[in-house]
Design an enzyme around this catalytic site. Structure first.
Site, PDB file in Angstrom:
ATOM      1  N   GLU A   1      38.049  28.735  46.092  1.00  0.00           N
ATOM      2  CA  GLU A   1      38.331  29.123  47.726  1.00  0.00           C
ATOM      3  C   GLU A   1      37.395  29.733  48.315  1.00  0.00           C
ATOM      4  O   GLU A   1      36.700  30.643  47.979  1.00  0.00           O
ATOM      5  CB  GLU A   1      39.692  30.015  47.549  1.00  0.00           C
ATOM      6  CG  GLU A   1      40.155  30.480  48.971  1.00  0.00           C
ATOM      7  CD  GLU A   1      41.217  31.520  49.081  1.00  0.00           C
ATOM      8  OE1 GLU A   1      42.194  31.315  49.833  1.00  0.00           O
ATOM      9  OE2 GLU A   1      41.266  32.226  48.004  1.00  0.00           O
ATOM     10  N   CYS A   2      36.968  29.153  49.637  1.00  0.00           N
ATOM     11  CA  CYS A   2      36.088  29.756  50.490  1.00  0.00           C
ATOM     12  C   CYS A   2      36.883  29.803  52.099  1.00  0.00           C
ATOM     13  O   CYS A   2      36.704  28.653  52.776  1.00  0.00           O
ATOM     14  CB  CYS A   2      34.969  28.870  50.572  1.00  0.00           C
ATOM     15  SG  CYS A   2      33.632  29.676  51.848  1.00  0.00           S
TER      16      CYS A   2
ATOM     17  N   THR B   1      21.852  35.410  48.754  1.00  0.00           N
ATOM     18  CA  THR B   1      23.068  35.580  48.137  1.00  0.00           C
ATOM     19  C   THR B   1      23.218  36.285  46.941  1.00  0.00           C
ATOM     20  O   THR B   1      24.380  36.886  46.750  1.00  0.00           O
ATOM     21  CB  THR B   1      23.820  33.775  48.205  1.00  0.00           C
ATOM     22  OG1 THR B   1      25.155  33.960  47.869  1.00  0.00           O
ATOM     23  CG2 THR B   1      23.027  33.161  47.235  1.00  0.00           C
TER      24      THR B   1
ATOM     25  N   GLU C   1      37.747  33.592  45.902  1.00  0.00           N
ATOM     26  CA  GLU C   1      37.005  33.731  47.051  1.00  0.00           C
ATOM     27  C   GLU C   1      35.478  34.456  46.637  1.00  0.00           C
ATOM     28  O   GLU C   1      35.532  35.423  45.832  1.00  0.00           O
ATOM     29  CB  GLU C   1      37.571  34.514  48.052  1.00  0.00           C
ATOM     30  CG  GLU C   1      37.090  34.784  49.242  1.00  0.00           C
ATOM     31  CD  GLU C   1      36.923  33.547  50.054  1.00  0.00           C
ATOM     32  OE1 GLU C   1      35.861  33.151  50.710  1.00  0.00           O
ATOM     33  OE2 GLU C   1      38.003  32.901  50.486  1.00  0.00           O
TER      34      GLU C   1
ATOM     35  N   LYS D   1      29.216  25.543  36.051  1.00  0.00           N
ATOM     36  CA  LYS D   1      30.762  25.204  36.190  1.00  0.00           C
ATOM     37  C   LYS D   1      30.846  24.049  35.114  1.00  0.00           C
ATOM     38  O   LYS D   1      31.855  23.940  34.372  1.00  0.00           O
ATOM     39  CB  LYS D   1      30.916  24.546  37.534  1.00  0.00           C
ATOM     40  CG  LYS D   1      32.300  24.000  37.761  1.00  0.00           C
ATOM     41  CD  LYS D   1      32.684  23.296  39.294  1.00  0.00           C
ATOM     42  CE  LYS D   1      32.461  24.483  40.124  1.00  0.00           C
ATOM     43  NZ  LYS D   1      32.659  23.699  41.393  1.00  0.00           N
TER      44      LYS D   1
ATOM     45  N   ARG E   1      33.071  33.830  38.816  1.00  0.00           N
ATOM     46  CA  ARG E   1      34.148  32.790  38.660  1.00  0.00           C
ATOM     47  C   ARG E   1      34.608  32.673  37.217  1.00  0.00           C
ATOM     48  O   ARG E   1      33.555  32.661  36.420  1.00  0.00           O
ATOM     49  CB  ARG E   1      33.961  31.794  39.432  1.00  0.00           C
ATOM     50  CG  ARG E   1      34.000  31.628  41.004  1.00  0.00           C
ATOM     51  CD  ARG E   1      33.282  30.574  41.788  1.00  0.00           C
ATOM     52  NE  ARG E   1      32.119  30.232  41.461  1.00  0.00           N
ATOM     53  CZ  ARG E   1      31.388  29.452  41.975  1.00  0.00           C
ATOM     54  NH1 ARG E   1      32.055  28.493  42.755  1.00  0.00           N
ATOM     55  NH2 ARG E   1      30.137  29.030  41.676  1.00  0.00           N
TER      56      ARG E   1
ATOM     57  N   ASP F   1      27.703  35.780  40.083  1.00  0.00           N
ATOM     58  CA  ASP F   1      28.740  34.611  40.113  1.00  0.00           C
ATOM     59  C   ASP F   1      29.859  34.975  38.942  1.00  0.00           C
ATOM     60  O   ASP F   1      29.577  35.039  37.781  1.00  0.00           O
ATOM     61  CB  ASP F   1      28.201  33.190  39.438  1.00  0.00           C
ATOM     62  CG  ASP F   1      29.384  32.071  39.811  1.00  0.00           C
ATOM     63  OD1 ASP F   1      30.757  32.318  39.966  1.00  0.00           O
ATOM     64  OD2 ASP F   1      29.084  30.676  40.102  1.00  0.00           O
TER      65      ASP F   1
ATOM     66  N   CYS G   1      27.657  28.247  54.391  1.00  0.00           N
ATOM     67  CA  CYS G   1      27.483  27.650  53.055  1.00  0.00           C
ATOM     68  C   CYS G   1      27.943  26.150  53.268  1.00  0.00           C
ATOM     69  O   CYS G   1      27.854  25.666  54.343  1.00  0.00           O
ATOM     70  CB  CYS G   1      28.753  28.450  52.115  1.00  0.00           C
ATOM     71  SG  CYS G   1      30.376  28.182  53.222  1.00  0.00           S
TER      72      CYS G   1
ATOM     73  N   HIS H   1      37.201  23.147  43.115  1.00  0.00           N
ATOM     74  CA  HIS H   1      36.698  24.045  44.204  1.00  0.00           C
ATOM     75  C   HIS H   1      37.312  25.442  44.472  1.00  0.00           C
ATOM     76  O   HIS H   1      38.739  25.565  44.426  1.00  0.00           O
ATOM     77  CB  HIS H   1      37.133  23.335  45.382  1.00  0.00           C
ATOM     78  CG  HIS H   1      36.507  23.443  46.814  1.00  0.00           C
ATOM     79  ND1 HIS H   1      35.340  23.045  47.405  1.00  0.00           N
ATOM     80  CD2 HIS H   1      37.000  24.278  47.694  1.00  0.00           C
ATOM     81  CE1 HIS H   1      35.081  23.640  48.559  1.00  0.00           C
ATOM     82  NE2 HIS H   1      36.132  24.495  49.063  1.00  0.00           N
TER      83      HIS H   1
END
Length: 203
Positions: A53-54, A114, A92, A154, A128, A126, A65, A51
């Protein structure tokens, strides 16, 4: 990326008493945590979520979201299963940071979706990175995951780091009028496995 284990402690939550394990990225100083419940090192496939961070969704109850809803659902699912792991990764805003996320939200308020908002700020949709997950899971002696995610990127990224994902578990929660467009964009532009209708309402 290399992360080192720092320390563990108990973390009582409304869902159960977890063990929290702290890790630090030696190159950047970035901090990540893993929450485990039960015996996760017995070699079996472990119910898991990575997960990102948000702050707005996880802590401030944002309905823009589905992050906070997913976090709560994942912890409840792990508690129901009696064991599992949640990796809470400090990246984030899909990796652009909190203040840039606020800038992106401002653009979304003006009509951008988004993905468009990130791109207008000069970022990829993205950014990440999931490389830290390998070291964290290795420290916890977890080798097989039943991964709670709707994100194909992911899944592919974690598999690319040699993580054995034996099952993908859908985690579709929290659709509401404020995030309808956001979720549809994730499905249409980022390929997330999302249905266009959910029976469950935000808790």
């Amino acid at each position: 990326m290399s992360v080192k284990f720092i320390q563990s402690c108990r973390l009582p939550t409304p869902f159960g008493i977890f063990d929290m394990h702290g890790f630090e990225d030696e190159a950047t100083g970035q901090e990540h945590v893993a929450l485990t419940l039960g015996d996760v090192s017995d070699g079996s496939a472990i119910l898991a979520r990575t997960h990102s961070e948000c702050l707005t969704g996880d802590a401030l109850y944002s309905m823009r979201c589905d992050c906070g809803y997913q976090l709560e659902s994942a912890l409840q699912s792990i508690a129901d299963a009696g064991k599992g792991v949640l990796l809470y990764l400090r990246q984030e805003g899909r990796g652009i940071g909190l203040l840039n996320k606020i800038r992106a939200y401002h653009l979304q308020d003006q009509g951008a979706d988004t993905v468009q908002a990130n791109e207008q700020l000069g970022f990829a949709a993205d950014l990440r990175d999931y490389s830290m997950a390998k070291d964290m899971l290795q420290h916890l002696n977890i080798s097989k995951l039943k991964l709670m995610t709707n994100n194909p990127r992911k899944v592919n990224a974690l598999k690319g780091y040699g993580i054995d994902i034996v099952e993908r578990v859908s985690i579709q929660v929290g659709r509401n009028p404020h995030n309808q467009g956001y979720l549809d964009t994730k499905a249409d532009k980022l390929g997330h496995w999302l249905s266009t209708h959910q029976d469950d309402e935000p808790a």
